[in-house]
Design a protein around this motif. Structure first.
Motif, short mmCIF file in Angstrom:
data_model
loop_
_atom_site.label_atom_id
_atom_site.label_comp_id
_atom_site.label_asym_id
_atom_site.label_seq_id
_atom_site.Cartn_x
_atom_site.Cartn_y
_atom_site.Cartn_z
N ASN A 1 -7.19 18.32 -6.85
CA ASN A 1 -7.57 17.04 -6.50
C ASN A 1 -6.74 16.25 -7.17
O ASN A 1 -6.19 14.91 -7.24
N VAL A 2 -5.43 16.37 -6.15
CA VAL A 2 -4.52 15.33 -5.67
C VAL A 2 -4.76 14.73 -4.98
O VAL A 2 -5.16 15.02 -3.55
N GLU A 3 -4.23 13.55 -4.93
CA GLU A 3 -4.80 12.49 -3.66
C GLU A 3 -4.12 12.46 -2.78
O GLU A 3 -1.91 12.51 -2.63
N VAL A 4 -4.03 12.76 -1.22
CA VAL A 4 -2.92 12.91 -0.84
C VAL A 4 -2.53 11.63 0.63
O VAL A 4 -2.36 11.50 1.21
N PHE A 5 -4.53 10.81 0.96
CA PHE A 5 -3.87 9.69 1.44
C PHE A 5 -4.61 8.93 0.48
O PHE A 5 -5.58 8.84 0.38
N GLY A 6 -4.58 7.38 0.76
CA GLY A 6 -5.38 6.76 -0.27
C GLY A 6 -4.02 5.49 -1.30
O GLY A 6 -2.69 6.28 -0.92
N ASP B 1 -7.85 -1.33 0.08
CA ASP B 1 -7.15 -0.40 -0.70
C ASP B 1 -7.74 1.13 -1.21
O ASP B 1 -7.73 1.44 -3.08
N CYS B 2 -8.98 1.40 -1.01
CA CYS B 2 -10.34 1.73 -1.60
C CYS B 2 -10.45 2.64 -1.55
O CYS B 2 -11.26 3.72 -1.86
N ILE B 3 -10.00 3.89 -0.29
CA ILE B 3 -10.90 5.17 0.80
C ILE B 3 -9.30 5.95 -0.28
O ILE B 3 -8.26 6.01 -0.34
N HIS B 4 -10.18 6.74 -0.82
CA HIS B 4 -9.16 7.97 -1.90
C HIS B 4 -9.27 9.31 -0.54
O HIS B 4 -10.25 9.56 -0.96
N VAL B 5 -8.58 10.12 -0.42
CA VAL B 5 -8.45 11.36 0.67
C VAL B 5 -7.62 12.06 -0.85
O VAL B 5 -6.33 11.82 -0.84
N ARG B 6 -8.27 13.09 -1.49
CA ARG B 6 -7.64 14.10 -2.19
C ARG B 6 -8.04 15.34 -2.48
O ARG B 6 -9.53 15.96 -1.34
N MET C 1 1.13 -1.34 -0.06
CA MET C 1 -0.20 -0.18 0.16
C MET C 1 0.87 1.48 0.11
O MET C 1 2.22 1.51 0.20
N THR C 2 0.81 2.17 -1.06
CA THR C 2 1.37 3.05 -1.23
C THR C 2 0.91 4.71 0.12
O THR C 2 0.87 5.79 -0.62
N VAL C 3 -0.42 4.52 0.73
CA VAL C 3 -0.93 5.51 1.64
C VAL C 3 0.13 5.89 2.16
O VAL C 3 1.73 5.38 2.78
N GLN C 4 0.35 7.73 2.53
CA GLN C 4 1.38 8.54 3.40
C GLN C 4 0.81 8.00 4.17
O GLN C 4 0.13 7.75 4.96
N GLN C 5 2.26 7.96 4.68
CA GLN C 5 2.16 7.32 6.44
C GLN C 5 2.28 8.84 7.56
O GLN C 5 2.29 8.09 8.42
N ASP C 6 2.17 9.30 7.11
CA ASP C 6 3.27 10.54 8.67
C ASP C 6 1.75 11.30 8.73
O ASP C 6 0.47 10.77 7.44
N ALA C 7 1.15 11.99 9.49
CA ALA C 7 0.60 13.26 10.21
C ALA C 7 -0.54 13.64 9.16
O ALA C 7 0.19 14.39 8.45
N ALA D 1 -5.75 22.44 6.74
CA ALA D 1 -5.69 23.82 6.67
C ALA D 1 -6.99 23.32 5.59
O ALA D 1 -7.13 24.83 4.89
N GLN D 2 -6.20 22.64 4.80
CA GLN D 2 -6.98 21.98 3.51
C GLN D 2 -8.79 21.64 3.05
O GLN D 2 -8.58 20.55 4.13
N ASP D 3 -9.03 22.15 2.03
CA ASP D 3 -10.48 21.67 1.83
C ASP D 3 -9.98 19.82 1.70
O ASP D 3 -8.97 19.89 0.00
N LEU D 4 -10.41 19.19 1.90
CA LEU D 4 -10.27 17.49 1.76
C LEU D 4 -11.75 17.21 1.13
O LEU D 4 -12.48 17.30 1.46
N GLU D 5 -11.22 15.83 0.22
CA GLU D 5 -12.73 14.92 0.13
C GLU D 5 -12.23 13.83 -0.13
O GLU D 5 -11.34 13.65 -0.65
N VAL D 6 -13.51 13.05 0.29
CA VAL D 6 -12.72 11.52 0.31
C VAL D 6 -14.04 10.87 -0.83
O VAL D 6 -14.98 11.04 -0.68
N TRP D 7 -13.96 9.39 -1.43
CA TRP D 7 -15.12 9.06 -1.79
C TRP D 7 -13.97 7.22 -2.16
O TRP D 7 -12.90 7.32 -1.80
N ILE D 8 -15.29 6.81 -2.80
CA ILE D 8 -14.88 5.32 -2.63
C ILE D 8 -14.53 4.69 -3.32
O ILE D 8 -16.12 4.17 -3.92
#
Length: 103
Positions: free
Chosen positions: A94-99, A84-89, A1-7, A13-20
């Motif tokens: 529209n850059v994925e930051v977690f997922g 590995d189906c949850i995407h946070v961008r 899994m290539t999920v960002q590992q940091d907190a 402060a950025q607006d994020l959205e999530v999709w599955i």
């Protein structure tokens, strides 16, 4: 899994959205355990995101905003998801930051 590992850190402060991606969802429900305000299992056994009004969003690729107080729970959901189906961008670009597709 290539999920960002940091907190989440300065991303708070950025607006994020999530999709599955339901094509990859295994229906384990881990996301619902972490953030039931954001995720829900439907009768088909797959997880979906919910709107701000608590409505299940079943359209393919439907997104919902990530509430700042729930950011860590949503990030943990993405990290722990066996499918590995949850995407946070970021909404701004529209850059994925977690997922699974996070840089």
């Amino acid at each position: 899994m290539t999920v960002q590992q940091d907190a989440p850190g300065d991303r708070d402060a950025q607006d994020l959205e999530v999709w599955i991606d339901q094509d990859l969802c295994t229906g384990d429900g881990i996301c619902v355990q972490y953030a039931p305000e954001v995720f829900e299992l439907d009768i088909d056994g797959l997880a979906y995101v919910k709107s701000d009004e608590d409505e299940l969003l079943q359209d393919k690729g439907a997104t919902t905003p990530v509430p700042l107080p729930l950011l860590q729970d949503v990030v943990d959901s993405a990290k722990e998801c066996p499918g590995d189906c949850i995407h946070v961008r970021r909404v701004s670009d529209n850059v994925e930051v977690f997922g699974p597709d996070a840089e």
